[in-house]
Design a protein around this motif. Structure first.
Motif, mmCIF file in Angstrom:
data_model
loop_
_atom_site.group_PDB
_atom_site.id
_atom_site.type_symbol
_atom_site.label_atom_id
_atom_site.label_comp_id
_atom_site.label_asym_id
_atom_site.label_seq_id
_atom_site.Cartn_x
_atom_site.Cartn_y
_atom_site.Cartn_z
ATOM 1 N N HIS A 1 -6.521 -1.491 1.607
ATOM 2 C CA HIS A 1 -7.536 -1.805 1.512
ATOM 3 C C HIS A 1 -8.715 -2.507 2.889
ATOM 4 C CE1 HIS A 1 -4.525 -3.688 4.510
ATOM 5 N NE2 HIS A 1 -4.786 -5.071 3.882
ATOM 6 N N LYS A 2 -8.319 -1.962 3.139
ATOM 7 C CA LYS A 2 -9.257 -1.661 5.682
ATOM 8 C C LYS A 2 -8.937 -1.091 5.409
ATOM 9 C CE LYS A 2 -6.549 -4.716 7.782
ATOM 10 N NZ LYS A 2 -6.653 -6.550 9.292
ATOM 11 N N VAL A 3 -9.340 -0.920 6.536
ATOM 12 C CA VAL A 3 -9.353 0.430 7.746
ATOM 13 C C VAL A 3 -8.253 0.388 8.324
ATOM 14 C CG1 VAL A 3 -10.258 2.005 9.536
ATOM 15 C CG2 VAL A 3 -11.703 1.492 7.199
ATOM 16 N N HIS B 1 -9.212 8.238 2.916
ATOM 17 C CA HIS B 1 -9.780 8.319 3.713
ATOM 18 C C HIS B 1 -9.550 8.984 4.452
ATOM 19 C CE1 HIS B 1 -13.003 7.930 6.732
ATOM 20 N NE2 HIS B 1 -13.717 8.899 5.440
ATOM 21 N N HIS B 2 -8.869 9.396 6.027
ATOM 22 C CA HIS B 2 -8.412 8.582 7.253
ATOM 23 C C HIS B 2 -9.352 10.262 8.434
ATOM 24 C CE1 HIS B 2 -6.856 12.704 4.948
ATOM 25 N NE2 HIS B 2 -6.499 13.118 6.352
ATOM 26 N N ARG C 1 -6.092 6.873 11.847
ATOM 27 C CA ARG C 1 -7.098 5.944 11.296
ATOM 28 C C ARG C 1 -7.101 5.988 9.357
ATOM 29 N NH1 ARG C 1 -7.903 1.208 12.757
ATOM 30 N NH2 ARG C 1 -9.773 0.072 12.839
ATOM 31 N N THR D 1 -7.838 4.576 5.202
ATOM 32 C CA THR D 1 -8.960 3.131 4.622
ATOM 33 C C THR D 1 -7.779 3.277 3.193
ATOM 34 O OG1 THR D 1 -10.630 4.064 5.285
ATOM 35 C CG2 THR D 1 -10.698 2.171 3.640
ATOM 36 N N TYR E 1 1.120 -1.356 -0.223
ATOM 37 C CA TYR E 1 0.528 0.141 0.340
ATOM 38 C C TYR E 1 0.857 1.536 0.230
ATOM 39 C CZ TYR E 1 -3.398 -3.243 0.482
ATOM 40 O OH TYR E 1 -4.440 -4.561 0.305
#
Length: 151
Positions: A105-107, A85-86, A101, A103, A21
């Motif tokens: 591949h997943k959060v 998104h964070h 936090r 997002t 990522y």
């Protein structure tokens, strides 16, 4: 208590997530002093997340990169690409830590930690920090100081 095998697994898993990522982590020893080199790395790799330690930036600093949102603590920074998104996470700890936090591949929760060379990370410090973080965590820290994972 962490065994050598579990630490190797955690490190391998962290590198796998970081490579997949495009997460950049660096103990830069001064954001301003290394801005040109950091900017070249950002242009070359286009990371989704940049975690820096030993930044020497004030908490209210406005330093960032084009297309990134920045979060700073006394010695750590996290830069999130504007397409990700964070949500920043407020922490109650005496450690120099920035957490967000994100997002991908997943959060997941990404946490940048700086420990000065003479400071030890005690089990209680780690537990206090980890208990405040939402699960699926990636802790990024420099290993220039003594790490003590025992009791």
């Amino acid at each position: 208590m962490y065994t050598i095998l579990s630490m190797i697994f955690i490190i391998f898993l962290s590198f796998s997530i970081m490579a997949t990522y495009n997460i950049l982590q660096w103990n830069c020893r001064g954001f301003r002093a290394n801005y040109e080199e950091l900017n070249l790395l950002v242009q070359k790799y286009n990371p989704k997340v940049i975690c820096l330690q030993e930044t020497f930036l004030p908490i209210n600093s406005s330093f960032t990169f084009k297309n990134y949102t920045a979060y700073h603590d006394t010695s750590t920074s996290i830069f999130i690409h504007n397409t990700v998104h964070h949500t920043p996470i407020s922490l109650n700890t005496h450690l120099s830590v920035t957490a967000v936090r994100v997002t991908l591949h997943k959060v997941i929760t990404i946490c940048s930690v700086y420990l000065p060379p003479k400071q030890q990370l005690q089990l209680s410090d780690r537990d206090t920090l980890v208990l405040q973080l939402p699960s699926s965590q990636l802790l990024l820290l420099n290993f220039s100081s003594a790490i003590h994972f025992g009791g």
